[in-house]
Design a protein around this motif. Structure first.
Motif, PDB file in Angstrom:
ATOM      1  N   CYS A  91       0.462  -1.357   0.170  1.00 13.02           N
ATOM      2  CA  CYS A  91      -0.009  -0.091  -0.238  1.00 13.02           C
ATOM      3  C   CYS A  91       1.041   1.521  -0.090  1.00 13.02           C
ATOM      4  O   CYS A  91       0.582   2.513  -0.679  1.00 13.02           O
ATOM      5  N   TYR A  92       1.750   0.849   0.809  1.00 13.75           N
ATOM      6  CA  TYR A  92       2.607   2.177   0.526  1.00 13.75           C
ATOM      7  C   TYR A  92       3.080   2.808  -0.251  1.00 13.75           C
ATOM      8  O   TYR A  92       3.757   3.571  -0.778  1.00 13.75           O
ATOM      9  N   VAL A  93       3.788   1.425  -1.296  1.00 13.84           N
ATOM     10  CA  VAL A  93       4.672   1.836  -2.251  1.00 13.84           C
ATOM     11  C   VAL A  93       4.167   2.512  -2.933  1.00 13.84           C
ATOM     12  O   VAL A  93       4.659   3.424  -3.946  1.00 13.84           O
ATOM     13  N   MET A 176      -5.679 -12.090  -2.335  1.00 13.98           N
ATOM     14  CA  MET A 176      -5.579 -12.495  -1.375  1.00 13.98           C
ATOM     15  C   MET A 176      -6.620 -13.159  -0.729  1.00 13.98           C
ATOM     16  O   MET A 176      -7.589 -13.457  -0.948  1.00 13.98           O
ATOM     17  N   PRO A 177      -5.482 -14.026   0.135  1.00 20.76           N
ATOM     18  CA  PRO A 177      -6.426 -15.494   0.770  1.00 20.76           C
ATOM     19  C   PRO A 177      -7.647 -15.137   1.817  1.00 20.76           C
ATOM     20  O   PRO A 177      -7.514 -14.170   1.898  1.00 20.76           O
ATOM     21  N   THR A 178      -8.806 -15.851   1.618  1.00 23.23           N
ATOM     22  CA  THR A 178      -9.890 -15.783   2.445  1.00 23.23           C
ATOM     23  C   THR A 178      -9.514 -15.270   3.613  1.00 23.23           C
ATOM     24  O   THR A 178     -10.626 -14.886   5.459  1.00 23.23           O
ATOM     25  N   THR A 179      -8.590 -15.910   4.684  1.00 25.63           N
ATOM     26  CA  THR A 179      -8.081 -15.903   5.963  1.00 25.63           C
ATOM     27  C   THR A 179      -7.958 -13.990   6.216  1.00 25.63           C
ATOM     28  O   THR A 179      -7.625 -13.657   7.212  1.00 25.63           O
ATOM     29  N   VAL A 180      -7.087 -13.626   5.455  1.00 28.71           N
ATOM     30  CA  VAL A 180      -6.914 -11.816   5.578  1.00 28.71           C
ATOM     31  C   VAL A 180      -8.190 -10.850   5.462  1.00 28.71           C
ATOM     32  O   VAL A 180      -9.206 -11.338   4.490  1.00 28.71           O
ATOM     33  N   PHE A 181      -8.639 -10.316   6.350  1.00 24.01           N
ATOM     34  CA  PHE A 181      -9.483  -9.999   6.439  1.00 24.01           C
ATOM     35  C   PHE A 181      -9.115  -8.061   6.427  1.00 24.01           C
ATOM     36  O   PHE A 181      -9.230  -7.179   5.678  1.00 24.01           O
ATOM     37  N   VAL A 185      -8.471  -4.054   3.788  1.00 24.46           N
ATOM     38  CA  VAL A 185      -8.337  -2.367   3.689  1.00 24.46           C
ATOM     39  C   VAL A 185      -7.479  -1.888   2.681  1.00 24.46           C
ATOM     40  O   VAL A 185      -7.600  -0.874   2.231  1.00 24.46           O
ATOM     41  N   SER A 186      -6.361  -1.819   3.638  1.00 24.30           N
ATOM     42  CA  SER A 186      -5.007  -1.304   2.812  1.00 24.30           C
ATOM     43  C   SER A 186      -5.092  -1.809   1.346  1.00 24.30           C
ATOM     44  O   SER A 186      -4.801  -0.983   0.371  1.00 24.30           O
ATOM     45  N   ALA A 187      -4.696  -2.997   1.497  1.00 29.17           N
ATOM     46  CA  ALA A 187      -4.610  -3.363  -0.522  1.00 29.17           C
ATOM     47  C   ALA A 187      -6.018  -2.799  -1.520  1.00 29.17           C
ATOM     48  O   ALA A 187      -5.683  -2.430  -2.212  1.00 29.17           O
ATOM     49  N   ALA A 192      -7.753   2.202  -4.669  1.00 32.32           N
ATOM     50  CA  ALA A 192      -7.973   3.490  -4.581  1.00 32.32           C
ATOM     51  C   ALA A 192      -7.187   5.082  -5.109  1.00 32.32           C
ATOM     52  O   ALA A 192      -7.209   5.760  -6.683  1.00 32.32           O
ATOM     53  N   VAL A 193      -5.765   4.466  -4.713  1.00 32.18           N
ATOM     54  CA  VAL A 193      -4.557   4.948  -5.123  1.00 32.18           C
ATOM     55  C   VAL A 193      -4.075   5.558  -6.414  1.00 32.18           C
ATOM     56  O   VAL A 193      -4.615   6.420  -6.487  1.00 32.18           O
ATOM     57  N   ALA A 194      -4.223   4.119  -7.044  1.00 30.46           N
ATOM     58  CA  ALA A 194      -3.965   4.004  -8.441  1.00 30.46           C
ATOM     59  C   ALA A 194      -5.137   4.600  -8.698  1.00 30.46           C
ATOM     60  O   ALA A 194      -4.506   4.873 -10.144  1.00 30.46           O
ATOM     61  N   ALA A 195      -6.287   3.945  -9.295  1.00 32.81           N
ATOM     62  CA  ALA A 195      -7.255   4.100  -9.773  1.00 32.81           C
ATOM     63  C   ALA A 195      -6.839   6.090  -9.944  1.00 32.81           C
ATOM     64  O   ALA A 195      -7.672   6.663 -10.635  1.00 32.81           O
ATOM     65  N   GLY A 196      -6.991   6.782  -8.556  1.00 33.57           N
ATOM     66  CA  GLY A 196      -6.853   7.877  -8.496  1.00 33.57           C
ATOM     67  C   GLY A 196      -5.117   8.332  -9.859  1.00 33.57           C
ATOM     68  O   GLY A 196      -5.710   9.831 -10.437  1.00 33.57           O
ATOM     69  N   ILE A 197      -4.876   8.200  -9.758  1.00 32.07           N
ATOM     70  CA  ILE A 197      -3.095   8.138 -10.354  1.00 32.07           C
ATOM     71  C   ILE A 197      -3.649   8.445 -12.017  1.00 32.07           C
ATOM     72  O   ILE A 197      -3.442   9.176 -13.212  1.00 32.07           O
ATOM     73  N   VAL A 198      -4.428   7.483 -12.241  1.00 28.31           N
ATOM     74  CA  VAL A 198      -4.661   6.801 -13.652  1.00 28.31           C
ATOM     75  C   VAL A 198      -5.870   7.833 -13.952  1.00 28.31           C
ATOM     76  O   VAL A 198      -5.814   8.134 -15.611  1.00 28.31           O
TER      77      VAL A 198
END
Length: 281
Positions: A91-93, A176-181, A185-187, A192-198
């Motif tokens: 998310c950070y990069v 992402m695995p189903t066990t990750v909740f 959110v960060s993903a 959202a960030v990438a879509a904004g740049i596009v």
């Protein structure tokens, strides 16, 4: 002389997008500190969580019935999950990358989160896009109108490269695995960030090349015009196909993209592009 000029132009265009594996490895080894990641992701989550939460609320309802949690709570819960720090780093990069090297670094971080099938899909897409961008760059620059050669090709490079970052974020979320909740959110925030740049890039291209009058007609005429150039057609196709495939990765990814595109007022601009290449929004 013309041949040498074409070669020089091609080299100048190729250098910014070819990347350097050694440079990426060095940067990865000297990656940002944990403190930088946590503080940076906190800012990103604060900016994006209200955008992405509606698309995550149903799945996350069992974990948070008291409304949208704070960025600090999301980060704390993510760190408690498998590969939690890796999702935050990704998310950070995505959220802080500005240069081509930064954008290439996104894919390196993505690979640490993908299974073999996801990695293979990502690699195929990256190879395809790089081949498209590098194909006859000098010849393309020569055949375009002099006033458009450099600025337009730079715009197309940005659009395709940034769309691939968006595509990468979509792949990461979908795999992402189903066990990750909480990591989702960060993903989702990265999407959202990438879509904004596009979106910003699409708007920049549209404003630069619009012909006046109705926006849809203007962009349609522009699209029709640029696709008469084979290389531009390939580059535009690569970008649009990546957006379309990203949106087909699931309702969460699609919803976030449509929401962000709507915020930037580009959804009506993107629709004709997707329609032209048989994608429906």
């Amino acid at each position: 002389m013309k041949r040498w000029m074409n070669t020089i132009v091609a080299i100048l265009l190729i250098i910014p997008i070819s990347g350097c594996t050694m440079g990426l490895e060095m940067k990865k080894k000297h990656a940002v500190t944990e403190e930088q990641v946590l503080s940076g992701v906190s800012v990103i989550l604060d900016a994006q969580k209200e955008t992405v939460w509606p698309y995550l609320a149903e799945e996350m309802d069992v974990l948070s019935r008291g409304g949208i949690p704070s960025a600090e709570e999301i980060i704390r819960n993510t760190l408690a999950e498998e590969l939690g720090m890796e999702y935050l780093e990704f998310c950070y990069v995505v959220g802080t990358g500005e240069t081509q090297e930064d954008l290439d670094l996104v894919t390196e971080y993505a690979k640490t989160l993908l299974d073999e099938e996801g990695k293979a899909e990502l690699e195929r897409s990256l190879v395809q896009v790089r081949e498209i961008l590098l194909a006859e760059a000098g010849d393309l620059a020569r055949r375009l109108a002099p006033s458009q050669r450099v600025p337009f090709w730079k715009d197309m490079q940005k659009l395709v490269t940034r769309t691939m970052v968006l595509f990468t974020a979509g792949i990461v979320y979908a795999c992402m695995p189903t066990t990750v909740f909480w990591g989702k959110v960060s993903a989702a925030a990265a999407i959202a960030v990438a879509a904004g740049i596009v979106s910003e890039t699409v708007m920049a291209i549209w404003r630069y090349y619009q012909f006046g009058g109705d926006p849809d007609e203007a962009f349609g005429e522009w699209l029709k015009g640029v696709t008469t150039e084979p290389e531009l057609s390939y580059a535009l196709t690569a970008s649009v196909m990546a957006v379309g495939k990203t949106m087909k990765r699931g309702p969460v990814v699609t919803g976030i993209l449509i929401c962000v595109f709507a915020i930037y007022n580009v959804i009506d601009i993107v629709k004709p592009m997707l329609k032209r290449y048989n994608f429906n929004v």
